[in-house]
Design a protein around this motif. Sequence first.
Motif, PDB file in Angstrom:
ATOM      1  N   UNK A  55     -15.221  -3.634   9.467  1.00 49.44           N
ATOM      2  CA  UNK A  55     -14.882  -4.844   8.466  1.00 49.44           C
ATOM      3  C   UNK A  55     -14.168  -4.657   7.294  1.00 49.44           C
ATOM      4  N   UNK A  56     -14.384  -3.334   6.853  1.00 47.87           N
ATOM      5  CA  UNK A  56     -13.525  -2.879   5.788  1.00 47.87           C
ATOM      6  C   UNK A  56     -12.260  -2.476   5.941  1.00 47.87           C
ATOM      7  N   UNK A  57     -11.910  -1.980   7.399  1.00 44.73           N
ATOM      8  CA  UNK A  57     -10.609  -1.780   7.843  1.00 44.73           C
ATOM      9  C   UNK A  57      -9.997  -3.013   8.014  1.00 44.73           C
ATOM     10  N   UNK A  58     -10.532  -3.898   8.443  1.00 49.12           N
ATOM     11  CA  UNK A  58      -9.981  -5.284   8.834  1.00 49.12           C
ATOM     12  C   UNK A  58      -9.326  -5.879   7.500  1.00 49.12           C
ATOM     13  N   UNK A  59     -10.276  -5.826   6.672  1.00 50.82           N
ATOM     14  CA  UNK A  59     -10.069  -6.466   5.075  1.00 50.82           C
ATOM     15  C   UNK A  59      -8.876  -5.737   4.685  1.00 50.82           C
ATOM     16  N   UNK A  60      -8.842  -4.096   4.918  1.00 53.22           N
ATOM     17  CA  UNK A  60      -7.656  -3.332   4.373  1.00 53.22           C
ATOM     18  C   UNK A  60      -6.377  -3.965   4.818  1.00 53.22           C
ATOM     19  N   UNK A  61      -6.254  -4.155   6.201  1.00 52.67           N
ATOM     20  CA  UNK A  61      -5.079  -4.892   6.868  1.00 52.67           C
ATOM     21  C   UNK A  61      -4.613  -6.132   6.150  1.00 52.67           C
ATOM     22  N   UNK A  62      -5.581  -7.051   5.850  1.00 50.72           N
ATOM     23  CA  UNK A  62      -5.466  -8.426   5.273  1.00 50.72           C
ATOM     24  C   UNK A  62      -4.818  -8.094   3.699  1.00 50.72           C
ATOM     25  N   UNK A  63      -5.543  -7.171   3.075  1.00 57.62           N
ATOM     26  CA  UNK A  63      -4.974  -6.942   1.748  1.00 57.62           C
ATOM     27  C   UNK A  63      -3.540  -6.209   1.780  1.00 57.62           C
ATOM     28  N   UNK A  64      -3.272  -5.352   2.701  1.00 61.27           N
ATOM     29  CA  UNK A  64      -1.980  -4.763   2.824  1.00 61.27           C
ATOM     30  C   UNK A  64      -1.010  -5.871   2.968  1.00 61.27           C
ATOM     31  N   UNK A  65      -1.109  -6.753   4.226  1.00 66.57           N
ATOM     32  CA  UNK A  65      -0.344  -7.863   4.255  1.00 66.57           C
ATOM     33  C   UNK A  65      -0.252  -8.723   3.127  1.00 66.57           C
ATOM     34  N   UNK A  66      -1.301  -9.282   2.585  1.00 67.70           N
ATOM     35  CA  UNK A  66      -1.078  -9.871   1.428  1.00 67.70           C
ATOM     36  C   UNK A  66      -0.327  -9.219   0.357  1.00 67.70           C
ATOM     37  N   UNK A  67      -0.443  -8.070   0.094  1.00 66.33           N
ATOM     38  CA  UNK A  67       0.364  -7.310  -1.168  1.00 66.33           C
ATOM     39  C   UNK A  67       1.799  -7.079  -0.671  1.00 66.33           C
ATOM     40  N   UNK A  68       1.996  -7.047   0.563  1.00 59.40           N
ATOM     41  CA  UNK A  68       3.258  -6.701   0.943  1.00 59.40           C
ATOM     42  C   UNK A  68       4.272  -8.040   0.670  1.00 59.40           C
ATOM     43  N   UNK A  69       3.677  -9.264   1.216  1.00 64.07           N
ATOM     44  CA  UNK A  69       4.198 -10.421   0.979  1.00 64.07           C
ATOM     45  C   UNK A  69       4.291 -10.695  -0.665  1.00 64.07           C
ATOM     46  N   UNK A  70       3.406 -10.425  -1.232  1.00 62.35           N
ATOM     47  CA  UNK A  70       3.192 -10.689  -2.716  1.00 62.35           C
ATOM     48  C   UNK A  70       4.396  -9.992  -3.364  1.00 62.35           C
ATOM     49  N   UNK A  71       4.495  -8.527  -3.007  1.00 65.09           N
ATOM     50  CA  UNK A  71       5.731  -7.924  -3.589  1.00 65.09           C
ATOM     51  C   UNK A  71       6.936  -8.434  -2.974  1.00 65.09           C
ATOM     52  N   UNK A  72       6.999  -8.719  -1.876  1.00 58.86           N
ATOM     53  CA  UNK A  72       8.429  -9.387  -1.526  1.00 58.86           C
ATOM     54  C   UNK A  72       8.769 -10.577  -2.508  1.00 58.86           C
ATOM     55  N   UNK A  73       7.851 -11.487  -2.653  1.00 61.04           N
ATOM     56  CA  UNK A  73       7.958 -12.847  -3.467  1.00 61.04           C
ATOM     57  C   UNK A  73       8.423 -12.367  -4.858  1.00 61.04           C
ATOM     58  N   UNK A  74       7.673 -11.432  -5.258  1.00 70.34           N
ATOM     59  CA  UNK A  74       8.026 -11.006  -6.851  1.00 70.34           C
ATOM     60  C   UNK A  74       9.163 -10.408  -6.877  1.00 70.34           C
ATOM     61  N   UNK A  75       9.534  -9.741  -5.850  1.00 67.17           N
ATOM     62  CA  UNK A  75      10.720  -8.967  -6.082  1.00 67.17           C
ATOM     63  C   UNK A  75      12.040  -9.922  -5.845  1.00 67.17           C
TER      64      UNK A  75
END
Length: 237
Positions: A55-75
Amino acid sequence: MIKQNIISNRAIVCGPLIFITIIFNSLFVTNSICSWRETIFIKQIKNFGINNLTFLTSLLVVFFTYSMISLIIISSVISTIDAFSFDKKVLQMFGNVFTQPSFLLIFIGIILNIAFVYFIAILIAGFFRNVYLINALFVLVVMFLILTGDYLLDYKFTQSFYYQMFSFLNPQKYLNWIFYTSYTNTYTNSASIYKILKNVEAFFPFTNLFAPLFSSVAIIPVIGLLSYYNFNISIKK
């Protein structure tokens, strides 16, 4: 804050300032864990053969994707704004990042940063059951990470002895210096160290890449184990 550093010809500090986005994204993790723990959601997923680690590993994958998209948008937003400026320091920083071999090291630093922030979020969510207490603790932790994470290199207080001693307790400091040393290609020597701080006589906590990189690789798994242990305890309360 970012504008001030751009005007002062300090493009290098824009990278870690953009990475602050990752820290604020972790509020999604703390609130999700808190909400799910108050329902039968986490308990029910075990009926489908999903254990806590999965469960925590799956949530980490979601958070990683979410963070990368956020970085791309803010950049993208900051780069668009910077395109209308005179000296275009943010665009200069991105140009230096994507046109040199150290881009891989910077990307590794981003991955470590996401993992660290995620583990901290899980750790925070395990301390209390009350969402208001969790959010209050979250604010305190964020303040500590930002104020002692060497985001503000050019400010006088960051050169004080007490700040430096206290900031070494913050793993975010090591992660930011992975970016600084990678960006300046400061791998095994300090020939380009002057690009990081304005005053070459200033105190440099790290003069090469390996110290902050190896420190991060050693510290983050320990925090991960603590967060996993704390999560297991919290769902049994």
